[in-house]
Design an enzyme around this catalytic site. Structure first.
Site, PDB file in Angstrom:
ATOM      1  N   GLY A 154      46.111  34.669  26.254  1.00 34.64           N
ATOM      2  CA  GLY A 154      46.491  35.291  25.766  1.00 34.64           C
ATOM      3  C   GLY A 154      44.643  36.277  25.981  1.00 34.64           C
ATOM      4  O   GLY A 154      43.903  36.386  27.137  1.00 34.64           O
ATOM      5  N   SER A 194      39.367  39.305  28.369  1.00 31.59           N
ATOM      6  CA  SER A 194      40.991  38.215  28.931  1.00 31.59           C
ATOM      7  C   SER A 194      40.375  36.435  28.443  1.00 31.59           C
ATOM      8  O   SER A 194      39.031  36.070  28.486  1.00 31.59           O
ATOM      9  CB  SER A 194      41.050  38.184  30.057  1.00 31.59           C
ATOM     10  OG  SER A 194      39.979  38.371  31.181  1.00 31.59           O
ATOM     11  N   GLY A 221      42.457  33.479  29.270  1.00 36.24           N
ATOM     12  CA  GLY A 221      42.845  32.328  30.290  1.00 36.24           C
ATOM     13  C   GLY A 221      44.357  32.686  29.267  1.00 36.24           C
ATOM     14  O   GLY A 221      45.457  33.613  29.085  1.00 36.24           O
ATOM     15  N   SER A 222      44.767  30.822  29.588  1.00 40.14           N
ATOM     16  CA  SER A 222      46.159  30.981  28.877  1.00 40.14           C
ATOM     17  C   SER A 222      46.193  31.094  27.598  1.00 40.14           C
ATOM     18  O   SER A 222      47.116  30.498  26.495  1.00 40.14           O
ATOM     19  CB  SER A 222      46.194  29.273  28.613  1.00 40.14           C
ATOM     20  OG  SER A 222      45.572  28.703  28.307  1.00 40.14           O
ATOM     21  N   GLY A 260      43.295  37.893  36.889  1.00 44.76           N
ATOM     22  CA  GLY A 260      41.984  38.923  36.044  1.00 44.76           C
ATOM     23  C   GLY A 260      42.669  39.976  36.828  1.00 44.76           C
ATOM     24  O   GLY A 260      43.245  41.352  35.970  1.00 44.76           O
ATOM     25  N   ASP A 261      42.537  39.774  38.357  1.00 43.54           N
ATOM     26  CA  ASP A 261      42.812  41.247  38.427  1.00 43.54           C
ATOM     27  C   ASP A 261      44.097  41.664  38.830  1.00 43.54           C
ATOM     28  O   ASP A 261      44.369  43.004  38.496  1.00 43.54           O
ATOM     29  CB  ASP A 261      43.051  40.873  39.977  1.00 43.54           C
ATOM     30  CG  ASP A 261      41.113  40.468  40.427  1.00 43.54           C
ATOM     31  OD1 ASP A 261      40.527  41.021  40.091  1.00 43.54           O
ATOM     32  OD2 ASP A 261      41.207  39.668  41.373  1.00 43.54           O
TER      33      ASP A 261
HETATM   34  P1  ATP Z   1      39.774  36.211  38.063  1.00 40.20           P
HETATM   35  O1  ATP Z   1      38.648  36.218  38.088  1.00 40.20           O
HETATM   36  O2  ATP Z   1      40.426  35.047  38.928  1.00 40.20           O
HETATM   37  O3  ATP Z   1      41.041  37.374  38.050  1.00 40.20           O
HETATM   38  P2  ATP Z   1      39.445  36.033  34.818  1.00 40.20           P
HETATM   39  O4  ATP Z   1      39.041  35.375  34.551  1.00 40.20           O
HETATM   40  O5  ATP Z   1      39.324  37.497  34.733  1.00 40.20           O
HETATM   41  O6  ATP Z   1      41.044  36.211  36.166  1.00 40.20           O
HETATM   42  P3  ATP Z   1      41.872  35.151  33.236  1.00 40.20           P
HETATM   43  O7  ATP Z   1      41.400  35.494  31.425  1.00 40.20           O
HETATM   44  O8  ATP Z   1      41.699  33.571  33.252  1.00 40.20           O
HETATM   45  O9  ATP Z   1      41.189  36.761  34.016  1.00 40.20           O
HETATM   46  O10 ATP Z   1      43.468  36.430  33.004  1.00 40.20           O
HETATM   47  C1  ATP Z   1      43.823  37.528  32.904  1.00 40.20           C
HETATM   48  C2  ATP Z   1      45.184  37.235  31.879  1.00 40.20           C
HETATM   49  O11 ATP Z   1      46.291  36.352  33.115  1.00 40.20           O
HETATM   50  C3  ATP Z   1      44.921  35.991  30.692  1.00 40.20           C
HETATM   51  O12 ATP Z   1      45.073  37.161  29.382  1.00 40.20           O
HETATM   52  C4  ATP Z   1      46.785  35.810  30.553  1.00 40.20           C
HETATM   53  O13 ATP Z   1      47.312  36.974  30.113  1.00 40.20           O
HETATM   54  C5  ATP Z   1      46.816  35.408  31.670  1.00 40.20           C
HETATM   55  N1  ATP Z   1      46.711  34.447  32.071  1.00 40.20           N
HETATM   56  C6  ATP Z   1      45.551  33.960  32.787  1.00 40.20           C
HETATM   57  N2  ATP Z   1      45.173  32.645  33.265  1.00 40.20           N
HETATM   58  C7  ATP Z   1      46.876  32.281  32.601  1.00 40.20           C
HETATM   59  C8  ATP Z   1      47.794  30.555  31.971  1.00 40.20           C
HETATM   60  N3  ATP Z   1      46.709  29.781  32.462  1.00 40.20           N
HETATM   61  N4  ATP Z   1      48.584  30.727  31.944  1.00 40.20           N
HETATM   62  C9  ATP Z   1      48.818  32.221  31.539  1.00 40.20           C
HETATM   63  N5  ATP Z   1      48.922  32.741  31.416  1.00 40.20           N
HETATM   64  C10 ATP Z   1      47.437  33.221  31.389  1.00 40.20           C
END
Ligand code: ATP
Length: 308
Positions: free
Chosen positions: A225, A220, A222-223, A251-252
């Site tokens: 994808g 993943s 973040g923003s 992420g969760d």
């Molecule tokens: P966490 O540990 O906080 O649960 P993570 O770091 O495991 O998060 P991210 O990559 O931040 O996971 O987010 C998972 C998915 O959520 C991304 O692949 C995306 O689809 C969506 N996402 C996360 N942040 C954003 C954002 N700022 N804007 C749009 N979509 C987001």
């Protein structure tokens, strides 16, 4: 039914204050306490999607009782093992500028008997589950191949395991062949020991994780994808630009979307759309591990899955 495993849950306490000064008593009426821990975030989002959840893990002391009450109120069924130790509390103090102080307790030490009781109850329930998510870091005292032991039980019954943990806890459990793992870019960089700038870098690193035993890997971003590689194919998921309010727990939420799509036997492209739509929808909420289903359905239409 979707199973969730949360081995080190926590009460998440939030206090909002005007300014973060030291040596000054602060008073506030803007505070909350919620049932936290990555697996409980997953459980909440799965419930909002309308699916049944069975949650497993360890709870102890009055903090454990509090979490048990909170999750029952949400309609989450559970088989938490009652432990001698006390469930941890995680504290977040936020001021009006958005600066914050976060204090995370280490949590209780799990005994061998408590670990064995968890394995026993999990084995007794596996026939009722289609997909199981295993999230977060491990509590003290427990064998670090505990996830591998649980995944073995899941795989033996032909069910699917989604493992969302990082560092050593991820690496040592990959040979149990989880169906899916989901590091974010930074977690993958920490494992590989380098910066991942290009698609080719990410693909090469993903291959290393697949070679260690994972059947599929989602990275993943973040923003930006998500990438996905593995036996179900290779994909890049492009998501719409949104105004993020609080992306913690996205992420969760994406793990909940994966579990939902996989349990419904959806095509991988649809599964990826659900996973990302739930992540995006969570980023649009103030609360961690919360989505609005109407928003999820709107975002689903705007997600593009590119076959690599
Ligand atoms: P966490 O540990 O906080 O649960 P993570 O770091 O495991 O998060 P991210 O990559 O931040 O996971 O987010 C998972 C998915 O959520 C991304 O692949 C995306 O689809 C969506 N996402 C996360 N942040 C954003 C954002 N700022 N804007 C749009 N979509 C987001």
């Amino acid at each position: 039914m979707i199973g969730t495993v949360t081995l080190n849950p926590a009460i998440d306490r939030r206090y909002n204050v005007d300014k973060l000064d030291i040596n000054i008593v602060k008073r506030t009426s803007d505070y909350s306490a919620t049932a936290g821990g990555k697996g409980l975030n997953v459980s909440r989002v799965v419930r909002i999607l309308g699916e049944k959840v069975l949650a497993f893990g360890f709870l102890g002391g009055s903090e454990g009782d509090f979490i048990q009450r909170k999750i029952s109120e949400l309609g989450i069924k559970s088989y938490f093992i009652n432990i001698k130790g006390t469930t941890r509390t995680c504290l977040n103090i936020i001021d009006e500028l958005g600066d914050n102080i976060e204090i995370l307790e280490g949590g209780p030490t799990i005994t061998k008997d408590e670990e064995n009781r968890l394995l026993k109850v999990f084995k007794s329930q596996i026939d009722n589950l289609d997909v199981v998510t295993l999230s977060g870091s491990l509590p003290k005292g427990i064998d670090n191949d505990i996830y591998g032991k649980l995944i073995k039980v899941i795989n033996e019954k032909g069910k699917k395991a989604i493992l969302d943990t990082s560092g050593r806890d991820l690496i040592v459990n990959l040979d149990s062949r989880p169906f899916l793992v989901k590091p974010n870019r930074e977690e993958l960089e920490n494992i590989i020991g380098g910066v991942l700038n290009t698609e080719e870098d990410i693909k090469k690193s993903a291959k290393k994780i697949l070679d260690l035993g994972a059947q599929n890997i989602a990275i993943s971003l973040g923003s930006e994808g998500m990438y996905f590689f593995g036996k179900l194919g290779n994909f890049k998921v492009n998501i719409p630009k949104i105004k993020a309010i609080n992306p913690v727990g996205s992420g969760d939420s994406s793990i909940a979307g994966f579990a939902y799509g996989i349990s419904k036997n959806l095509d991988i492209i649809e599964v990826l759309k659900y996973a990302n739509a739930c992540g995006v929808a969570n980023a649009m909420e103030k609360e961690t591990g919360k989505i609005d289903v109407t928003v999820v359905n709107e975002i689903l239409e705007k997600i593009e899955v590119v076959i690599l």
